[in-house]
Design a protein around this motif. Sequence first.
Motif, PDB file in Angstrom:
ATOM      1  N   SER A 136       0.831  -1.214   0.000  1.00 38.06           N
ATOM      2  CA  SER A 136       0.000   0.000   0.000  1.00 38.06           C
ATOM      3  C   SER A 136       0.865   1.265   0.000  1.00 38.06           C
ATOM      4  O   SER A 136       0.606   2.208  -0.752  1.00 38.06           O
ATOM      5  N   MET A 137       1.915   1.263   0.840  1.00 38.21           N
ATOM      6  CA  MET A 137       2.762   2.451   0.873  1.00 38.21           C
ATOM      7  C   MET A 137       3.526   2.614  -0.441  1.00 38.21           C
ATOM      8  O   MET A 137       3.632   3.715  -0.971  1.00 38.21           O
ATOM      9  N   ILE A 138       4.021   1.514  -1.000  1.00 41.88           N
ATOM     10  CA  ILE A 138       4.801   1.599  -2.247  1.00 41.88           C
ATOM     11  C   ILE A 138       3.928   2.094  -3.397  1.00 41.88           C
ATOM     12  O   ILE A 138       4.339   2.961  -4.170  1.00 41.88           O
TER      13      ILE A 138
ATOM     14  N   LEU B 261       4.613  -1.954 -10.956  1.00 49.92           N
ATOM     15  CA  LEU B 261       5.903  -1.572 -10.390  1.00 49.92           C
ATOM     16  C   LEU B 261       5.900  -1.761  -8.872  1.00 49.92           C
ATOM     17  O   LEU B 261       6.895  -2.211  -8.287  1.00 49.92           O
ATOM     18  N   ALA B 262       4.777  -1.435  -8.240  1.00 52.13           N
ATOM     19  CA  ALA B 262       4.662  -1.610  -6.783  1.00 52.13           C
ATOM     20  C   ALA B 262       4.767  -3.086  -6.406  1.00 52.13           C
ATOM     21  O   ALA B 262       5.393  -3.434  -5.396  1.00 52.13           O
TER      22      ALA B 262
ATOM     23  N   ALA C 249      10.519  -3.095   7.789  1.00 54.59           N
ATOM     24  CA  ALA C 249      10.066  -3.412   6.429  1.00 54.59           C
ATOM     25  C   ALA C 249       9.612  -2.147   5.692  1.00 54.59           C
ATOM     26  O   ALA C 249       9.898  -1.965   4.502  1.00 54.59           O
ATOM     27  N   MET C 250       8.910  -1.262   6.401  1.00 58.09           N
ATOM     28  CA  MET C 250       8.423  -0.036   5.763  1.00 58.09           C
ATOM     29  C   MET C 250       9.586   0.884   5.388  1.00 58.09           C
ATOM     30  O   MET C 250       9.556   1.526   4.339  1.00 58.09           O
ATOM     31  N   THR C 251      10.613   0.920   6.206  1.00 53.23           N
ATOM     32  CA  THR C 251      11.792   1.733   5.891  1.00 53.23           C
ATOM     33  C   THR C 251      12.471   1.198   4.635  1.00 53.23           C
ATOM     34  O   THR C 251      12.839   1.962   3.728  1.00 53.23           O
TER      35      THR C 251
ATOM     36  N   ARG D 207      13.499   1.650  -1.176  1.00 54.99           N
ATOM     37  CA  ARG D 207      13.500   1.023  -2.512  1.00 54.99           C
ATOM     38  C   ARG D 207      12.560   1.763  -3.475  1.00 54.99           C
ATOM     39  O   ARG D 207      12.887   1.936  -4.652  1.00 54.99           O
ATOM     40  N   ALA D 208      11.418   2.194  -2.999  1.00 56.52           N
ATOM     41  CA  ALA D 208      10.482   2.915  -3.875  1.00 56.52           C
ATOM     42  C   ALA D 208      11.075   4.243  -4.332  1.00 56.52           C
ATOM     43  O   ALA D 208      11.010   4.597  -5.517  1.00 56.52           O
ATOM     44  N   VAL D 209      11.688   4.959  -3.407  1.00 53.30           N
ATOM     45  CA  VAL D 209      12.301   6.253  -3.759  1.00 53.30           C
ATOM     46  C   VAL D 209      13.466   6.035  -4.724  1.00 53.30           C
ATOM     47  O   VAL D 209      13.611   6.772  -5.708  1.00 53.30           O
ATOM     48  N   ASP D 210      14.271   5.009  -4.468  1.00 51.77           N
ATOM     49  CA  ASP D 210      15.375   4.695  -5.394  1.00 51.77           C
ATOM     50  C   ASP D 210      14.839   4.410  -6.793  1.00 51.77           C
ATOM     51  O   ASP D 210      15.411   4.849  -7.789  1.00 51.77           O
ATOM     52  N   ARG D 211      13.746   3.640  -6.864  1.00 50.05           N
ATOM     53  CA  ARG D 211      13.182   3.287  -8.178  1.00 50.05           C
ATOM     54  C   ARG D 211      12.631   4.528  -8.883  1.00 50.05           C
ATOM     55  O   ARG D 211      12.813   4.701 -10.081  1.00 50.05           O
TER      56      ARG D 211
END
Length: 199
Positions: A48-50, A59-60, A89-91, A96-100
């Motif tokens: 959900s956060m991703i 992508l998520a 896990a959320m960190t 990873r989402a920001v990197d992507r």
Amino acid sequence: MATIATLRRLVGMRDADPTPEELLSRAARGDEAMFALLYDRLAPPVFSMIVRLVRNHALAEEITQDVFVELWRTATRFDASKGTALAWAMTMAHRRAVDRIRSEQAMTDRERRAAASAGAAEYDSVVEEAVANLEHQQVRGCLGSLTDLQREAVTLAYYGGYTYHEVANLLQANLATVKTRMRDGLVRLRDCLGVETTR
């Protein structure tokens, strides 16, 4: 796919649900069933956060999978005294989402720059060269329409870079005669090339 209840029965768990930290601790010892339970607990909030960050469902899903692979590989490094398993896990998921997102943006920027520079190069090299070739052919054709004396004077002045005086000396002719040849030759060239004069 095994349900949580089935997995619980398989591993002989009691009725009380283990905490995510306990599940992660068991997963760190190689317990795949506990990792599956951990996945069932943490995957929904992580996904959900991703998806909120990347705004792309496929992508998520891919990033969520990467996060859980990383959780499995690094489970031994988890330290419950520093935070919860969910926070860990959320960190990981956020990073990873920001990197992507940054990687996708950088790739898009590179492609735009490459397309812009390729487009400019094609325009410069092809269009300008074609126009120049056409102009050269047209000028050569029109020089052929001049008399020999006019062509000689014009060629020396414009292609040879000589002044009217130098052309007169080279042709051993009167300066006024050279100027007349040049003027007449340029008028013929102008007419041949279809150049309009401004008055």
